[in-house]
Design a protein around this motif. Sequence first.
Motif, short mmCIF file in Angstrom:
data_model
loop_
_atom_site.label_atom_id
_atom_site.label_comp_id
_atom_site.label_asym_id
_atom_site.label_seq_id
_atom_site.Cartn_x
_atom_site.Cartn_y
_atom_site.Cartn_z
N ILE A 1 4.52 7.84 -6.58
CA ILE A 1 4.86 7.30 -5.26
C ILE A 1 5.20 8.42 -4.31
O ILE A 1 4.65 8.54 -3.22
CB ILE A 1 6.06 6.34 -5.35
N TYR A 2 6.12 9.30 -4.74
CA TYR A 2 6.66 10.30 -3.81
C TYR A 2 5.62 11.34 -3.39
O TYR A 2 5.60 11.76 -2.24
CB TYR A 2 7.89 10.98 -4.42
N LEU A 3 4.74 11.73 -4.29
CA LEU A 3 3.79 12.79 -3.95
C LEU A 3 2.81 12.35 -2.86
O LEU A 3 2.74 12.98 -1.79
CB LEU A 3 3.07 13.29 -5.21
N PRO A 4 2.04 11.25 -3.08
CA PRO A 4 1.11 10.85 -2.02
C PRO A 4 1.82 10.43 -0.75
O PRO A 4 1.37 10.77 0.36
CB PRO A 4 0.34 9.66 -2.62
N LEU B 1 1.78 1.73 -1.81
CA LEU B 1 2.87 2.68 -2.04
C LEU B 1 4.20 2.16 -1.50
O LEU B 1 5.19 2.13 -2.21
CB LEU B 1 2.55 4.03 -1.39
N VAL B 2 4.20 1.74 -0.23
CA VAL B 2 5.49 1.34 0.35
C VAL B 2 5.89 -0.07 -0.06
O VAL B 2 6.94 -0.56 0.33
CB VAL B 2 5.51 1.46 1.90
N PHE C 1 11.61 1.97 -4.10
CA PHE C 1 12.04 3.34 -4.36
C PHE C 1 13.12 3.70 -3.34
O PHE C 1 13.29 3.00 -2.34
CB PHE C 1 10.87 4.33 -4.30
N VAL C 2 13.81 4.77 -3.63
CA VAL C 2 14.89 5.19 -2.75
C VAL C 2 14.30 5.68 -1.42
O VAL C 2 13.35 6.46 -1.42
CB VAL C 2 15.71 6.32 -3.40
N GLY C 3 14.81 5.17 -0.32
CA GLY C 3 14.35 5.62 0.99
C GLY C 3 13.14 4.85 1.48
O GLY C 3 12.42 5.30 2.36
N ARG C 4 12.90 3.67 0.91
CA ARG C 4 11.70 2.93 1.28
C ARG C 4 11.71 2.50 2.75
O ARG C 4 10.71 2.64 3.45
CB ARG C 4 11.56 1.69 0.40
N ALA C 5 12.85 2.00 3.22
CA ALA C 5 12.91 1.52 4.60
C ALA C 5 12.59 2.64 5.58
O ALA C 5 11.80 2.47 6.51
CB ALA C 5 14.28 0.93 4.89
#
Lengths: 298, 318
Positions: A38-41, B118-119, B123-127
């Motif tokens: 998730i974080y990389l892309p 993805l969104v 996950f942390v910081g999604r908003a």
Amino acid sequence: MTEKSTATAPAGGGRRPPSVRRRRRRERAFDEVPRWQIYLPLGLYLLFTLVPFYWMLLFSLRPAGSTSLVPWPMTFDHFEKVWNDRSFSVFFQNSALIGVFTLICTTTVALAGGYALARFNFRIKQTFMLALLCSQFIPGALMLVPLFQIFKNLSLINSPLSVVIAETVFQLPLSIILISGFIKNVPYSLEEAAWVDGCSRLQAFRIVVLPMLRPGLIAVGSFAFVHSWNHFLFALMFLMDQDKQTIPVGLSTLIGADSVDFGALAAGGVISAVPVVIVFAFIQKWLITGFSAGAVKG
Amino acid sequence: MAQDSSGAPPGAPKKPGSRTTRAKGTGISPRRLPYLLIAPAVLLMVGFIAYPMLSVFYYSLQNYNATKPWRNGFAGLDNFRRIFTEDPLFWDSLVFSGKWVFTEVTLQLALGLILALLVNQTFVGRAAARAMVFSPWAVSGVLTTTIWLLLYNPSTGVGRYLADAGIGTYGSSVLSDTGTVFWAAVLAELWRGVPFFAILILADLQSIPGDLYEAASVDGANRFRQFFHITLPHLRDAIILSTLLRAVWEFNNVDLLLTLTEGGPAGVTTTLPLYVAVTGFEAHDFGYATALTTVAFAILLFCSILYLRLSKFGGDHK
């Protein structure tokens, strides 16, 4: 990821006791996406999204001739210059005026139309719906020439009213569809209960429906405002005098200048973005739900 | 009365004699009220969409040129003959329009879909990530131009800093090179266009019941199979409709190209609507411009119908 985690997640989507749910969240289901995927892309995409914004801010804030990648020492000269010398103060007022009037016209007309679609069956309803959908496919850019002729015949060329009308008309179809979706979500029985209590239709609408419609109306109104704030073509073509022009046209004249003053250009860009940023910060939480309630459900 | 938030509208004609609830004191019969309510919308749309459309067809049969008034008058199909036989610029602009729309819509859809998936994860910081990722969507074409002009300019852009750091060389502007201008414009428009798809797809993703995934994972379907057998079929109609709307929008998008490339260099980024605008407002050849508009209408309509047929929009699917 392990045998154990699958075992703790029982089959079926029923409610689990809270203790199990909490444990599941901590251990993660076996098919949950690994964090780095998730974080990389997302990080890469954020870079693509944010670097351009940063670039604009950087150029608007650092002194002319500086090549620093940090806007320090900071200067507001560019803003002052654009606001006063390049008459962005006038453009800003014009844009705000056109935006507010477009907002008012679009929401009022769309509210009436949306209410009719949501609450009545009438003979031309299907035709009207079809016309609304079809008009989505009609290109505003290709309508410029005849629209110009019409406004010329109405002596509205060079009047902000021409831009308000054109923006409203092209905002209407989507706004009506969205608002009728929102109204359908307000239970009809509530309205009927108000009638039984002695309200007229209008009173019932004002007291019962309107308050529940507020998020939807804010969303539709904001779209109308932002759209007309951003739109360039109608103002460019229907307004002749420079002191009647709007922000996007003002920006484009900065671009067209022989020697481009990048600091001024960036400052103009920031000024043009400010109202939109404010509006969107305000409606952020309704954005996604508004779309799913209105547009997707139809 | 039962709660009726979907399906047939409750204002539907009720059987005569049945007990109906009815608002009082409106002074307007409920039979006429809906017509009164849609009247402003209908008037505006007839006056400023339907009528101009008809006048487009009318003008397209005329010679109507503000710079050559002595030749004005009925011309029959002459404008159309000119378009199809004498005007290479028309064909060039049409080809560029097709290339532009196809590239933009495919890339925007692919990136928007990935972004939405993805969104949609927790996950942390999604908003914050959502807000940032969606932000270019609210930006105008002219502002996009402004920003990308800064980025592409050889003396102010990213290229210069990369060259200073030893990556690449100082070059001329990518916008003045016929080989790179297309992709430069595509990138700028992508920046602004991807969030549109991401928002719409995300809204639709959230309406998929979570049970489906849970059941699938219990049955041993991995993430890819879940995507192709649950997510994608569910998104089908939203994708078909949003790609169509977006294609029409990208076709008509004049703001960005008019200010970023001005249709150049050497006319290689002139879309059909841009060509219409130039013909109508710079050459003042209204008759020919409206004939071009008619042809553009016809092409757009034909492609839209074809697309809806081929994609079987709203048809049976699982």
